[in-house]
Motif scaffolding. Structure first.
Motif, PDB file in Angstrom:
ATOM      1  N   GLU A   1      11.512  21.977 -21.128  1.00  0.00           N
ATOM      2  CA  GLU A   1      10.378  22.531 -20.366  1.00  0.00           C
ATOM      3  C   GLU A   1      10.289  21.941 -18.967  1.00  0.00           C
ATOM      4  OE1 GLU A   1       6.992  23.705 -23.556  1.00  0.00           O
ATOM      5  OE2 GLU A   1       7.847  21.711 -23.714  1.00  0.00           O
TER       6      GLU A   1
ATOM      7  N   SER B   1      11.773  26.948 -11.978  1.00  0.00           N
ATOM      8  CA  SER B   1      10.885  28.082 -11.684  1.00  0.00           C
ATOM      9  C   SER B   1       9.728  27.706 -10.755  1.00  0.00           C
ATOM     10  CB  SER B   1      10.317  28.637 -12.995  1.00  0.00           C
ATOM     11  OG  SER B   1       9.472  27.659 -13.583  1.00  0.00           O
TER      12      SER B   1
ATOM     13  N   ASP C   1      13.117  23.527 -16.931  1.00  0.00           N
ATOM     14  CA  ASP C   1      12.762  24.939 -16.641  1.00  0.00           C
ATOM     15  C   ASP C   1      11.726  25.013 -15.527  1.00  0.00           C
ATOM     16  OD1 ASP C   1      14.433  26.015 -18.436  1.00  0.00           O
ATOM     17  OD2 ASP C   1      12.901  26.646 -19.886  1.00  0.00           O
TER      18      ASP C   1
END
Ligand code: SF4
Ligand code: SF4
Length: 349
Positions: free
Chosen positions: A337, A344, A340
């Motif tokens: 996470e 992003s 990621d």
């Protein structure tokens, strides 16, 4: 590499041959609230206690060669002089039985830092050289395991022998002459086409069962570009700065050294303790200045060490994707996470 195959009934004989030395292996300690086995590495004295079919352990093997606390040396006054005694704590060979590829890869990474270079760590190396490792191919990765993304789901060196369970027999990769001599003492044969086929089936079944993954494409460059990203502040707000992630991580090796003087001033000792870069005083120096006062900065640097600095030094990540840090974290901060979110620019939860 030499390959051999032996019947499952021969495993006990292999265990007994190795048990002349202290043997550490996976042991079921309890079950969790859902009835799943809780398995940890421990000294095993009985073959029946060997719990090979485990997904992963909460703690890695790290502390058998990088203990949480270790006395490095002692000093004693002797008249007008003094004596120094160094103990490397490497009294005998130890066998590690049933170690997964991710954990062997973790040792191989630690070897690069602690075992090479101008100042190799003699305490680590003494124990590391005294190890005999029997690897075991993990059958069912947990949903939080992402070792495949980190290239740590298979291993080519750092063990003597590596076993894969083919239902009624084991497929053995023999890496060293010690392992070759050992396998001569049990009933083993050369593998045939069927064995090769079933081994490849095992591997492709396992590969299909991974659910978690991390996109490592250009990760070092992305981390360089996102050094000031807002997501680090977001993760810092969640982080409790407890240090658990480094505690359970098989590749975190930072430690602090303490010197203690006896009250009678006749002796002293020097010890080291493993430490975590997420703890508040990790970067505090003499005079009290703290270079990393904020939680998000400490958390960020842990990620930069694993996925940026180590890659620059050794062309590989310091993370093996075992997922232990995420499973142990009370704030539910996981590597997939965090990575990621850096890509992003958004924290999903
Ligand atoms: S275990 Fe979680 S909460 Fe604790 S220091 Fe690590 S990231 Fe922060
Ligand atoms: S950072 Fe987390 S996932 Fe990576 S090796 Fe350490 S404990 Fe395992």
């Amino acid at each position: 590499m030499i390959f051999k195959v032996f019947a499952k009934t021969e495993l006990e004989r292999l265990f007994e041959l190795l048990s002349v030395n202290p043997l550490v292996g996976p042991l079921q300690r309890d079950t969790d609230t859902s009835g799943n086995p809780l398995v940890g590495f421990d000294y095993l004295y009985d073959f029946e206690d060997l719990f090979l079919d485990y997904p992963t352990t909460h703690y890695s093997l790290k502390n058998y060669f990088l203990p949480y606390t270790e006395q490095m040396c002692t000093f004693q006054l002797a008249g007008t002089s003094w004596n120094k005694h160094v103990d490397l704590h490497d009294y005998q060979k130890q066998v590690f039985f049933g170690v997964h590829a991710c954990d062997i890869n973790a040792l191989n990474k630690l070897d690069k830092v602690l075992g090479t270079g101008p100042y190799p760590d003699p305490y680590y190396l003494a124990k590391r050289r005294n190890m005999f490792i029997v690897g075991f191919n993990c059958k069912t990765p947990l949903p939080t395991c992402f070792c495949r993304s980190m290239g740590a789901d298979t291993v080519l060196h750092g063990f003597e022998m590596f076993l894969t369970d083919l239902e009624d027999r084991y497929f053995a990769e023999i890496r060293t002459s010690k392992a070759f001599n050992l396998i001569q003492q049990i009933k083993a044969r050369d593998p045939d086409e069927v064995d090769h086929h079933e081994y490849l089936d095992f591997v492709s079944r396992k590969n299909r069962s991974f659910t978690a993954q991390v996109d490592t494409t250009d990760l070092t460059k992305i981390l360089d570009m996102e050094f000031q990203s807002e997501v680090w502040n977001g993760w810092g707000e969640k982080c409790l700065a407890c240090g658990t992630c480094a505690n359970v991580c098989p590749t975190c090796y930072c430690y602090g050294v303490e010197e203690n003087v006896d009250l009678n001033l006749q002796g002293a000792d020097k010890s080291r303790r493993l430490y975590s870069c997420n703890l508040i005083d990790f970067a505090t120096v003499a005079g009290g200045h703290n270079f990393r006062k904020e939680r998000h900065v400490r958390l960020k640097y842990r990620y930069y060490h694993k996925h940026r600095g180590f890659v620059e030094a050794f062309e590989e990540s310091l993370c093996v994707g075992c997922g232990r840090c995420g499973r142990a974290c009370l704030a539910e901060i996981t590597v997939p996470e965090v990575i990621d979110s850096v890509r992003s620019g958004v924290i999903e939860k």
